[in-house]
Design a protein around this motif. Structure first.
Motif, PDB file in Angstrom:
ATOM      1  N   TYR A   5      10.501   5.487  65.358  1.00  5.11           N
ATOM      2  CA  TYR A   5       9.175   5.310  65.293  1.00  5.11           C
ATOM      3  C   TYR A   5       8.127   5.477  64.424  1.00  5.11           C
ATOM      4  O   TYR A   5       6.994   4.622  63.821  1.00  5.11           O
ATOM      5  CB  TYR A   5       8.151   6.328  66.761  1.00  5.11           C
ATOM      6  CG  TYR A   5       8.494   5.494  67.978  1.00  5.11           C
ATOM      7  CD1 TYR A   5       7.338   4.297  68.562  1.00  5.11           C
ATOM      8  CD2 TYR A   5       8.398   5.994  68.615  1.00  5.11           C
ATOM      9  CE1 TYR A   5       7.087   3.874  69.451  1.00  5.11           C
ATOM     10  CE2 TYR A   5       9.218   5.391  70.061  1.00  5.11           C
ATOM     11  CZ  TYR A   5       8.120   4.151  70.179  1.00  5.11           C
ATOM     12  OH  TYR A   5       8.138   3.645  71.806  1.00  5.11           O
ATOM     13  N   LEU A   6       8.610   6.374  63.576  1.00  6.80           N
ATOM     14  CA  LEU A   6       8.155   6.916  62.335  1.00  6.80           C
ATOM     15  C   LEU A   6       8.713   5.183  61.250  1.00  6.80           C
ATOM     16  O   LEU A   6       7.423   4.821  60.379  1.00  6.80           O
ATOM     17  CB  LEU A   6       7.771   7.756  61.674  1.00  6.80           C
ATOM     18  CG  LEU A   6       7.325   9.184  61.615  1.00  6.80           C
ATOM     19  CD1 LEU A   6       8.151  10.494  61.737  1.00  6.80           C
ATOM     20  CD2 LEU A   6       5.918   9.560  62.043  1.00  6.80           C
ATOM     21  N   LEU A   7      10.037   4.993  61.196  1.00  5.62           N
ATOM     22  CA  LEU A   7      10.163   3.629  60.683  1.00  5.62           C
ATOM     23  C   LEU A   7       9.054   1.895  60.803  1.00  5.62           C
ATOM     24  O   LEU A   7       8.883   1.639  59.492  1.00  5.62           O
ATOM     25  CB  LEU A   7      11.820   3.680  61.056  1.00  5.62           C
ATOM     26  CG  LEU A   7      12.477   4.361  60.201  1.00  5.62           C
ATOM     27  CD1 LEU A   7      13.995   3.435  60.707  1.00  5.62           C
ATOM     28  CD2 LEU A   7      12.373   3.669  58.618  1.00  5.62           C
ATOM     29  N   ALA A   8       8.938   2.318  62.144  1.00 10.13           N
ATOM     30  CA  ALA A   8       8.293   0.853  62.360  1.00 10.13           C
ATOM     31  C   ALA A   8       6.666   1.034  62.106  1.00 10.13           C
ATOM     32  O   ALA A   8       6.140  -0.274  61.694  1.00 10.13           O
ATOM     33  CB  ALA A   8       8.440   1.180  64.198  1.00 10.13           C
ATOM     34  N   VAL A   9       6.156   2.683  61.769  1.00 10.36           N
ATOM     35  CA  VAL A   9       5.126   3.081  61.315  1.00 10.36           C
ATOM     36  C   VAL A   9       5.007   2.441  60.241  1.00 10.36           C
ATOM     37  O   VAL A   9       3.972   1.162  59.746  1.00 10.36           O
ATOM     38  CB  VAL A   9       4.265   3.890  61.976  1.00 10.36           C
ATOM     39  CG1 VAL A   9       3.020   4.445  60.823  1.00 10.36           C
ATOM     40  CG2 VAL A   9       4.774   4.651  62.932  1.00 10.36           C
ATOM     41  N   PHE A  10       5.759   2.491  58.761  1.00  3.93           N
ATOM     42  CA  PHE A  10       5.650   2.249  58.069  1.00  3.93           C
ATOM     43  C   PHE A  10       6.234   1.320  57.106  1.00  3.93           C
ATOM     44  O   PHE A  10       5.920   0.671  56.098  1.00  3.93           O
ATOM     45  CB  PHE A  10       5.803   3.903  56.813  1.00  3.93           C
ATOM     46  CG  PHE A  10       5.652   4.753  57.220  1.00  3.93           C
ATOM     47  CD1 PHE A  10       3.856   5.118  56.403  1.00  3.93           C
ATOM     48  CD2 PHE A  10       5.695   5.619  58.470  1.00  3.93           C
ATOM     49  CE1 PHE A  10       3.320   6.067  56.863  1.00  3.93           C
ATOM     50  CE2 PHE A  10       5.308   6.983  57.543  1.00  3.93           C
ATOM     51  CZ  PHE A  10       3.716   7.024  57.819  1.00  3.93           C
ATOM     52  N   GLU A  11       7.490   0.354  58.004  1.00  2.00           N
ATOM     53  CA  GLU A  11       8.186  -0.870  57.946  1.00  2.00           C
ATOM     54  C   GLU A  11       7.793  -1.584  58.531  1.00  2.00           C
ATOM     55  O   GLU A  11       9.014  -1.208  59.565  1.00  2.00           O
ATOM     56  CB  GLU A  11       9.309   0.005  57.042  1.00  2.00           C
ATOM     57  CG  GLU A  11       9.993   0.493  55.743  1.00  2.00           C
ATOM     58  CD  GLU A  11       9.596   0.343  54.661  1.00  2.00           C
ATOM     59  OE1 GLU A  11       9.273  -1.449  54.657  1.00  2.00           O
ATOM     60  OE2 GLU A  11       8.175   0.385  54.072  1.00  2.00           O
ATOM     61  N   ALA A  12       7.224  -2.442  59.334  1.00  2.06           N
ATOM     62  CA  ALA A  12       7.225  -3.590  59.929  1.00  2.06           C
ATOM     63  C   ALA A  12       6.757  -4.235  59.551  1.00  2.06           C
ATOM     64  O   ALA A  12       6.293  -5.033  60.079  1.00  2.06           O
ATOM     65  CB  ALA A  12       6.428  -2.405  61.436  1.00  2.06           C
ATOM     66  N   ALA A  13       7.376  -4.999  58.118  1.00  2.00           N
ATOM     67  CA  ALA A  13       7.555  -6.149  58.272  1.00  2.00           C
ATOM     68  C   ALA A  13       7.556  -7.999  57.861  1.00  2.00           C
ATOM     69  O   ALA A  13       7.322  -8.874  58.054  1.00  2.00           O
ATOM     70  CB  ALA A  13       6.791  -6.476  56.419  1.00  2.00           C
ATOM     71  N   GLN A  14       9.233  -7.014  58.382  1.00  2.00           N
ATOM     72  CA  GLN A  14      10.137  -8.014  58.870  1.00  2.00           C
ATOM     73  C   GLN A  14      10.993  -7.663  59.437  1.00  2.00           C
ATOM     74  O   GLN A  14      11.126  -6.869  60.011  1.00  2.00           O
ATOM     75  CB  GLN A  14      10.808  -8.121  56.957  1.00  2.00           C
ATOM     76  CG  GLN A  14      10.732  -8.380  55.668  1.00  2.00           C
ATOM     77  CD  GLN A  14       9.891  -9.831  56.068  1.00  2.00           C
ATOM     78  OE1 GLN A  14      10.497 -10.629  56.038  1.00  2.00           O
ATOM     79  NE2 GLN A  14       8.673 -10.147  54.943  1.00  2.00           N
TER      80      GLN A  14
END
Length: 517
Positions: free
Chosen positions: A356-365
Motif C-alpha cells: 500500500y505504501l508503494l501505491a501511495v508514493f509510486e502509482a503513475a504508471q
C-alpha cells in the motif's frame, strides 16, 4: 444387481486431492468477479435501473457470507465431501439459471446460488486437514487458502475477454460447464472424511445468523445508495445488531450450537478472526482502486493520473498479483512450520502494508500499480495461509470446518466494509469530465493510505494472539478429542498449554494418547 458407487475405490494421491479441491476453490472465488466486466451494462441487459442491477453483485456477497459458517457446521456433522458436492451443485444450478434468463429476479437468484459455492473453500481446507499426511497439510492449506484471492484475480481478465467477444450469457454457460467438471472430479476422486462432530443441526441458530448477516451486510453494501443516515440503513444496522446479540445468547445456551461461541472467543481464535476482517479489507482496497485507476482516461491537465487501459488490459495488469498468491504458497507453508503461523501472519500483514505504501508514493504508471498489487497480494497470500493454521490449532478436530467457515465469513465482512468505505472515499473527491464525475488523484491516494493504516492496526492485533505451539499447528498429527472430557469445547491447543504434552511427544488424554509427528 450392482449398485452405483459414490465413493472412489481408492484413496487419491495427496497431490491429486489438493489439485481437485483447489480447482473447486479457484472456481468458487471466480464467481465473485464473474460479472464485474459487465456491471455497467447490466441495466441494459436486464432492462432495469442501475440501483436494481447492483443486486446482481449484492446477492452473491450475501449468499457467500451466509453459507460459509453454515456449510462448515453441516460439514462437521454430516461429511465434508457431501457439503462440497452440494455447494458445487448450487453453482451449476445458479449458473444455468443466470444463463437462461434475461430478467433481474432470476439472475439475482442465480447469482445468489453461485455465491453459495464459497462454502467449498473453508470446508475444503478442513477436508485436506483430515485426509492428508502430516507432511503435506501445511502446504495444502496454504495453497487452498490462496484460491480465495487467486480465482478472482485471474478470472477478471478472462471474464472481460469473454464478455467483450461473446454474449454475456456465455459467462454463465462457461461457469456451469467448469462447475460440472469440478463436481465430477470431486465425486469420482475425493473420499469422504470420517471425522464427525455429532449433535443436531441448529436450525434456529442458522436462521438467526442469516438474518443478522443479511441486515448488516445489506446496510454496508446498499448504504451509499440508500443514504448512510437514512431510516432504512440505520434500521438495518439496528436490527442486525439486536438479532446478533440475541443469537449469541442463544448459541451459548444451546447444546449443539451453529457456532461454538466459547471456542470462538478464545484469544487465539478471536484475534485471528478480527485480523481476518482487516486482511479482507486490505485485499478489497487494492482490488477496488487499482482497476479504476488503470482504466481512467489520461487527459493532460485534468486526468493526467489516468492510464487509459481497457478492462481486459487492466485485468491483465492485476492478474500477476493473484499468481503471486499461488506461487508463494510453498513459502507460506514453510514459514508456518518453521516460525509458526502467528509470525507468518505478521510477516504477511507487514508485506501488505508495504504494498500500500508503494501505491501511495509510486502509482503513475501501469507497471507501478502492478508492482504494488503484486506486493500487496503476496502479503495477502502469506496471511491467508497462516489464518487457517492458527484457527485449526485452537479448535477441536471435530469443529475445524465450522471454525474455518467463521474465519472465512470474517474475511467477507472485511471486504464488505472495504467496498462500502472505499467507494465512499472515491466518491468524496471527484473531477467532472463532461457529464461524468470520476475520483481525483487525492481520493485514490487516500484509499491507499487507509489500506496502509489498516495493515498497521492488524500488526498490533496480531501481537495480542497467544504464542505459537509447533505441536499444535496443522502440520502436527491431528488428535481427536475424547468423548468423556468434561469440557467438550476445550481445544487440543489448550490441553497442550495446560501441560498435558508428555515428554515423549504424545498429547496425553488419560487413556487417549496419540503421537505428535
Amino acid at each position: 444387481m450392482s449398485t452405483l458407487r459414490l465413493e472412489p475405490k481408492r484413496k487419491p494421491s495427496p497431490t491429486l486431492l489438493i489439485a481437485v479441491l483447489c480447482f473447486g476453490g479457484l472456481l468458487a472465488s471466480y464467481m465473485q468477479t464473474l460479472v464485474v466486466p459487465i456491471v455497467g451494462k447490466l441495466p441494459e441487459y436486464l432492462n432495469t435501473s442501475s440501483d436494481n442491477a447492483s443486486w446482481v453483485i449484492t446477492s452473491t456477497l450475501l449468499a457467500a457470507a451466509v453459507v460459509m459458517p453454515i456449510a462448515g457446521r453441516i460439514a462437521d456433522m454430516f461429511g465434508k465431501r457431501s457439503v462440497i458436492l452440494g455447494c458445487i451443485s448450487l453453482m451449476v444450478i445458479g449458473s444455468i439459471v443466470s444463463a437462461v434468463f434475461d430478467s433481474l429476479i432470476p439472475v439475482v437468484i442465480g447469482r445468489g446460488l453461485q455465491g453459495m459455492a464459497m462454502g467449498v473453500i473453508p470446508v475444503g481446507i478442513s477436508l485436506l486437514r483430515d485426509e492428508l499426511p502430516p507432511s503435506k497439510i501445511a502446504g495444502a492449506i496454504a495453497t487452498m487458502s490462496a484460491t480465495l484471492g487467486v480465482g478472482g484475480a485471474i478470472g477478471l481478465p478472462v471474464a472481460a475477454w469473454i464478455s467483450q467477444n461473446y454474449s454475456w450469457h456465455v459467462l454463465f454457460w462457461t461457469s456451469a460447464a467448469l462447475a460440472s467438471v469440478v463436481f465430477i472430479l470431486v465425486l469420482t476422486l475425493v473420499q469422504e472424511s470420517p471425522a464427525r462432530s455429532g449433535g443436531t443441526f441448529d436450525g434456529i441458530g442458522a436462521i438467526g445468523l442469516t438474518i443478522a448477516l443479511v441486515c448488516l451486510l445489506l446496510a454496508l453494501s446498499k448504504g451509499r445508495s440508500w443514504g448512510w443516515t437514512s431510516g432504512l440503513t440505520l434500521g438495518m444496522v439496528a436490527a442486525g445488531l439486536v438479532v446478533f446479540a440475541a443469537w449469541v445468547v442463544y448459541e451459548l445456551r444451546t447444546s449443539s450450537p451453529m457456532v461454538n461461541i466459547r471456542v470462538s472467543i478464545g484469544r487465539r481464535v478471536l484475534f485471528t478472526n478480527i485480523v481476518s476482517v482487516v486482511i479482507g479489507f486490505a485485499l478489497m482496497g487494492i482490488s477496488l482502486a487499482s482497476p479504476q485507476l488503470l482504466q481512467l482516461p489520461n487527459i493532460p491537465g485534468a486526468l493526467d493520473y489516468g492510464m487509459g487501459r481497457s478492462i481486459i488490459e487492466a485485468g491483465l495488469w492485476m492478474a500477476p498479483g493473484g499468481l503471486m498468491m499461488m506461487f508463494l504458497s510453498p513459502v507460506s507453508a514453510r514459514l508456518n512450520v518453521n516460525i509458526g503461523p502467528k509470525f507468518t501472519l505478521m510477516i504477511g500483514t507487514i508485506v501488505i502494508g508495504l504494498g500500500y505504501l508503494l501505491a501511495v508514493f509510486e502509482a503513475a504508471q501501469p507497471w507501478q500499480i502492478a508492482l504494488a498489487v503484486m506486493v500487496t497480494s503476496s502479503g495477502v497470500g502469506i496471511a491467508y495461509s497462516a489464518m487457517p493454521s492458527l484457527i485449526m490449532s485452537a479448535v477441536p478436530l471435530s469443529e475445524t470446518a465450522s471454525a474455518n467457515g467463521l474465519n472465512s465469513l470474517m474475511r467477507s465482512i472485511g471486504t464488505a466494509i472495504a467496498s462500502a468505505l472505499l467507494a465512499t472515499i472515491l466518491a468524496s473527491s471527484t473531477v467532472d469530465i463532461g457529464a461524468t464525475s470520476v475520483p481525483d488523484k487525492s481520493a485514490f491516494q487516500l484509499v491507499f493510505i487507509v489500506g496502509a493504516i489498516a495493515s498497521a492496526v492488524a500488526v498490533a492485533l496480531i501481537l495480542l494472539i497467544p504464542g505459537d505451539n509447533k505441536n499444535a499447528i496443522p502440520g502436527a498429527q491431528p488428535v481427536d478429542l475424547p468423548e468423556n472430557k468434561d469440557d467438550p469445547t476445550e481445544s487440543i491447543a489448550d490441553e497442550i498449554a495446560d501441560g498435558e504434552l508428555t515428554v515423549n511427544g504424545s498429547v496425553n488424554y488419560g487413556k487417549h494418547a496419540a503421537p505428535v509427528r
